[in-house]
Write an enzyme that holds these catalytic residues in place. Structure first.
Site, mmCIF file in Angstrom:
data_model
loop_
_atom_site.group_PDB
_atom_site.id
_atom_site.type_symbol
_atom_site.label_atom_id
_atom_site.label_comp_id
_atom_site.label_asym_id
_atom_site.label_seq_id
_atom_site.Cartn_x
_atom_site.Cartn_y
_atom_site.Cartn_z
ATOM 1 N N LYS A 156 0.827 -1.225 0.000
ATOM 2 C CA LYS A 156 0.000 0.000 0.000
ATOM 3 C C LYS A 156 0.855 1.268 0.000
ATOM 4 O O LYS A 156 0.437 2.315 -0.496
ATOM 5 C CB LYS A 156 -0.958 0.024 1.187
ATOM 6 C CG LYS A 156 -0.242 0.145 2.524
ATOM 7 C CD LYS A 156 -0.925 -0.628 3.592
ATOM 8 C CE LYS A 156 0.064 -1.104 4.596
ATOM 9 N NZ LYS A 156 0.167 -2.492 4.819
ATOM 10 N N VAL A 172 -5.163 -3.296 0.098
ATOM 11 C CA VAL A 172 -6.199 -2.717 0.960
ATOM 12 C C VAL A 172 -7.023 -3.846 1.567
ATOM 13 O O VAL A 172 -7.583 -4.670 0.852
ATOM 14 C CB VAL A 172 -7.142 -1.768 0.175
ATOM 15 C CG1 VAL A 172 -8.231 -1.222 1.080
ATOM 16 C CG2 VAL A 172 -6.359 -0.647 -0.469
ATOM 17 N N GLY A 187 -6.282 -6.579 3.020
ATOM 18 C CA GLY A 187 -5.770 -7.949 2.922
ATOM 19 C C GLY A 187 -6.701 -8.907 2.201
ATOM 20 O O GLY A 187 -6.875 -8.817 0.990
ATOM 21 N N ILE A 192 -9.938 -9.269 2.318
ATOM 22 C CA ILE A 192 -11.299 -8.862 1.953
ATOM 23 C C ILE A 192 -11.299 -8.382 0.507
ATOM 24 O O ILE A 192 -10.551 -7.472 0.158
ATOM 25 C CB ILE A 192 -11.821 -7.711 2.848
ATOM 26 C CG1 ILE A 192 -11.744 -8.101 4.319
ATOM 27 C CG2 ILE A 192 -13.240 -7.323 2.458
ATOM 28 C CD1 ILE A 192 -12.168 -6.989 5.273
ATOM 29 N N GLY A 206 2.703 -10.451 17.420
ATOM 30 C CA GLY A 206 3.068 -10.170 16.027
ATOM 31 C C GLY A 206 2.048 -9.357 15.244
ATOM 32 O O GLY A 206 2.158 -9.213 14.031
ATOM 33 N N ASP A 221 -1.250 4.103 8.181
ATOM 34 C CA ASP A 221 -1.551 2.896 7.404
ATOM 35 C C ASP A 221 -2.997 2.965 6.873
ATOM 36 O O ASP A 221 -3.244 2.734 5.684
ATOM 37 C CB ASP A 221 -1.355 1.669 8.306
ATOM 38 C CG ASP A 221 -1.751 0.374 7.625
ATOM 39 O OD1 ASP A 221 -0.925 -0.181 6.897
ATOM 40 O OD2 ASP A 221 -2.904 -0.069 7.811
ATOM 41 N N LYS A 279 -4.487 3.307 2.833
ATOM 42 C CA LYS A 279 -5.511 2.429 2.248
ATOM 43 C C LYS A 279 -6.732 3.241 1.825
ATOM 44 O O LYS A 279 -7.319 3.000 0.769
ATOM 45 C CB LYS A 279 -5.905 1.357 3.261
ATOM 46 C CG LYS A 279 -4.759 0.376 3.553
ATOM 47 C CD LYS A 279 -5.079 -0.468 4.766
ATOM 48 C CE LYS A 279 -3.991 -1.476 5.079
ATOM 49 N NZ LYS A 279 -4.186 -2.085 6.406
HETATM 50 N N1 LIG Z 1 1.643 -9.180 6.559
HETATM 51 C C1 LIG Z 1 0.391 -8.942 6.205
HETATM 52 O O1 LIG Z 1 -0.546 -9.475 6.776
HETATM 53 C C2 LIG Z 1 0.114 -8.015 5.063
HETATM 54 C C3 LIG Z 1 -1.214 -7.748 4.683
HETATM 55 C C4 LIG Z 1 -1.484 -6.927 3.592
HETATM 56 C C5 LIG Z 1 -0.427 -6.360 2.907
HETATM 57 N N2 LIG Z 1 0.854 -6.596 3.311
HETATM 58 C C6 LIG Z 1 1.945 -5.986 2.568
HETATM 59 O O2 LIG Z 1 2.731 -6.995 1.956
HETATM 60 C C7 LIG Z 1 4.089 -6.582 1.890
HETATM 61 C C8 LIG Z 1 4.979 -7.651 2.553
HETATM 62 O O3 LIG Z 1 4.612 -7.761 3.908
HETATM 63 P P1 LIG Z 1 5.123 -8.985 4.802
HETATM 64 O O4 LIG Z 1 4.359 -8.900 6.068
HETATM 65 O O5 LIG Z 1 5.081 -10.251 4.030
HETATM 66 O O6 LIG Z 1 6.653 -8.571 5.080
HETATM 67 P P2 LIG Z 1 7.808 -9.468 5.696
HETATM 68 O O7 LIG Z 1 7.248 -10.628 6.417
HETATM 69 O O8 LIG Z 1 8.707 -8.528 6.404
HETATM 70 O O9 LIG Z 1 8.586 -10.047 4.415
HETATM 71 C C9 LIG Z 1 9.299 -9.236 3.536
HETATM 72 C C10 LIG Z 1 10.102 -10.137 2.597
HETATM 73 O O10 LIG Z 1 10.708 -9.329 1.599
HETATM 74 C C11 LIG Z 1 12.110 -9.529 1.589
HETATM 75 N N3 LIG Z 1 12.752 -8.231 1.331
HETATM 76 C C12 LIG Z 1 12.546 -7.056 1.967
HETATM 77 N N4 LIG Z 1 13.300 -6.075 1.434
HETATM 78 C C13 LIG Z 1 14.012 -6.667 0.440
HETATM 79 C C14 LIG Z 1 14.986 -6.188 -0.467
HETATM 80 N N5 LIG Z 1 15.407 -4.936 -0.466
HETATM 81 N N6 LIG Z 1 15.508 -7.059 -1.370
HETATM 82 C C15 LIG Z 1 15.112 -8.346 -1.378
HETATM 83 N N7 LIG Z 1 14.191 -8.876 -0.535
HETATM 84 C C16 LIG Z 1 13.651 -8.029 0.367
HETATM 85 C C17 LIG Z 1 12.466 -10.050 2.960
HETATM 86 O O11 LIG Z 1 13.645 -10.810 2.844
HETATM 87 P P3 LIG Z 1 14.320 -11.508 4.137
HETATM 88 O O12 LIG Z 1 13.333 -12.564 4.565
HETATM 89 O O13 LIG Z 1 15.590 -12.096 3.611
HETATM 90 O O14 LIG Z 1 14.501 -10.427 5.149
HETATM 91 C C18 LIG Z 1 11.231 -10.884 3.293
HETATM 92 O O15 LIG Z 1 11.341 -12.180 2.769
HETATM 93 C C19 LIG Z 1 4.141 -5.204 2.553
HETATM 94 O O16 LIG Z 1 4.011 -4.227 1.553
HETATM 95 C C20 LIG Z 1 2.913 -5.208 3.440
HETATM 96 O O17 LIG Z 1 2.409 -3.904 3.694
HETATM 97 C C21 LIG Z 1 1.152 -7.417 4.366
#
Ligand SMILES: NC(=O)c1ccc[n+]([C@@H]2O[C@H](COP(=O)([O-])OP(=O)(O)OC[C@H]3O[C@@H](n4cnc5c(N)ncnc54)[C@H](OP(=O)(O)O)[C@@H]3O)[C@@H](O)[C@H]2O)c1
Length: 413
Positions: free
Chosen positions: A101, A128, A130, A132, A183, A197, A201
């Site tokens: 986002k 936006v 997740g 839904i 978490g 945040d 959205k």
């Molecule tokens: N988590 C949720 O429930 C959720 C819901 C909706 C949207 N989102 C969105 O989805 C995205 C990811 O969220 P997440 O929760 O999955 O994050 P996360 O658990 O922190 O995972 C991020 C991943 O990206 C990799 N990464 C980060 N920066 C990098 C870089 N510069 N080069 C290469 N790899 C890189 C990390 O590598 P390493 O593992 O090696 O550190 C990790 O594997 C975000 O934009 C978030 O806002 C998340």
């Protein structure tokens, strides 16, 4: 054969791998295409050696850059290098699906145009709310409507904290600590608790709905850090819950957009959205009110939205993007509709404030001086709009001994 590369193997990225593997047969049946995960990009390769699919993992973007790839899923997060990668792959005529986002709220319009110029799709349903499905219904099933307004709970972290405060009489700090432990909240929770945040959205939702560019940093944004047990006690007293609402409405002079704590009826649709869940109530001119409810984040709910986008790309469905409109929306930050407001006044002399309120406003519906809470007067005021309310509160502030005034909108839905 459709080659998919995934940037990121964290919560969302690993969820996409899991769901893609589970749905491979389903995708083949529905689209006639085989989907193959070609590469997965991470930052620190050592963190991932236990993965069954470790052979697919790389920390070198140039490997993906030079591959024969059809769809890139960006699930890294943050603005950079995510923005550069998304733009770069679109310019190489690759379809991009993102859950990010931050990037879409800031660069969504520019990136949509890049996608257009290169004849590919940019999709971001997961960015936006997740799991839904909200962007697709807006762009597709509800396309015959003029969207009039949104009342939404878009941030699971703050909703979890507020639920703890409300249901378990917990203080903000303790509730935040628990959210961090399990978490739901990050070590630096500012983006969630200060409302940024939700604002990002809301900007994405508004840009799609009103066909003009809405930038999140132009919206009025107030978080939950100032909410205390006294607010909760008053909310309970009037049959309300407290929620961090993302509000937007199409008005004559422009688009109202704000993220702010609000009182909502305890048994209403929004009042019943608790813990980490999200809810979005929207109003279209033809359909009337529609309510969306579900998990706004998490590994598989978010991956579910990404897989939906993958289906669409394979079936070559084009949707209206963030906004191709050149015009930037005129943003209004004061609530324009006639509403009730909950006003809390901290003062030295409660009686003096009550006398002032009684003498000045005929339209007061309730007053709550509470002996248990010394030095606080609380009441509900019905006003035509927020500009008038602010003038009234300025007068109130002028009374000697008044220290602090807090206003909270009451959304009766
Ligand atoms: N988590 C949720 O429930 C959720 C819901 C909706 C949207 N989102 C969105 O989805 C995205 C990811 O969220 P997440 O929760 O999955 O994050 P996360 O658990 O922190 O995972 C991020 C991943 O990206 C990799 N990464 C980060 N920066 C990098 C870089 N510069 N080069 C290469 N790899 C890189 C990390 O590598 P390493 O593992 O090696 O550190 C990790 O594997 C975000 O934009 C978030 O806002 C998340």
């Amino acid at each position: 054969l459709i080659n998919v590369c995934i940037l990121g193997n964290g919560t969302v990225g690993s969820g996409v791998v899991e769901l893609l593997n589970k749905n491979r047969e389903n995708i083949r049946k529905r689209t006639g295409e085989d989907v193959r995960i070609a590469k997965i990009l991470v930052r620190d390769i050592n963190k991932h050696f236990r993965e069954k699919y470790f052979h697919l993992i790389t920390n070198d973007i140039s490997e993906i850059w030079n591959m024969d790839v059809d769809i890139v899923v960006e699930a890294m997060g943050g603005l950079y290098p995510a923005y550069d990668y998304i733009k770069g792959f679109l310019q190489k005529s690759k379809h991009v699906i993102t859950a990010n986002k931050d990037v879409i709220a800031k660069y969504g319009d520019e990136l949509s145009k890049v996608a257009d110029r290169h004849g590919v799709c940019l999709k971001y349903d997961a960015s936006v709310a997740g799991g839904i499905p909200i962007l697709k219904p807006l762009q597709d099933c509800l396309a015959g409507n003029e969207i009039k307004c949104f009342y939404a709970i878009l941030n699971g972290t703050t909703n979890f904290i507020l639920s703890k405060m409300y249901n378990e009489d917990m203080k903000y700090e303790k509730a935040l600590e628990i959210a961090q432990e399990i978490g739901f909240a990050e070590a630096n929770p500012d983006s969630d608790v200060l409302g940024y945040d939700s604002a990002r959205k809301l900007a994405i939702l508004s840009s799609i709905s009103y066909d003009s560019r809405v930038f999140w940093d132009k919206l009025y944004t107030e978080g939950i850090t100032e909410i205390d047990e006294i607010d909760i006690a008053f909310a309970k007293k009037i049959g309300c819950n407290i929620k961090l609402l993302a509000l937007s409405a199409k008005e004559e002079e422009g688009i109202y957009g704000a993220v702010r704590p609000a009182f909502v009826p305890f048994k209403g649709k929004l009042g019943m959205v608790s813990d980490e869940f999200n809810g979005i109530l929207l109003e279209g001119d033809a359909v009337g009110q529609v309510f969306f409810y579900g998990k706004g984040a998490g590994k598989l709910p978010t991956a579910s939205a990404v897989i939906g986008d993958i289906f669409d790309v394979i079936e070559n469905k084009k949707m209206r993007s963030v906004s191709r409109a050149e015009n930037e929306a005129q943003i209004i930050t004061k609530w324009q509709k006639n509403s009730d407001w909950f006003i809390r006044v901290e003062c030295d002399e409660v009686e003096r404030v009550i006398d002032f309120i009684k003498a000045k406003f005929g339209n007061i519906t309730a007053i709550y001086p509470d002996k248990a809470i010394g030095g606080i007067v609380a009441f509900i005021l019905e006003v035509e709009n927020e500009i008038i309310l602010d003038i009234i509160l300025e007068n109130l502030q002028g009374i000697s001994g008044v220290k602090k005034i807090k206003k909270t909108i009451i959304i009766d839905l």
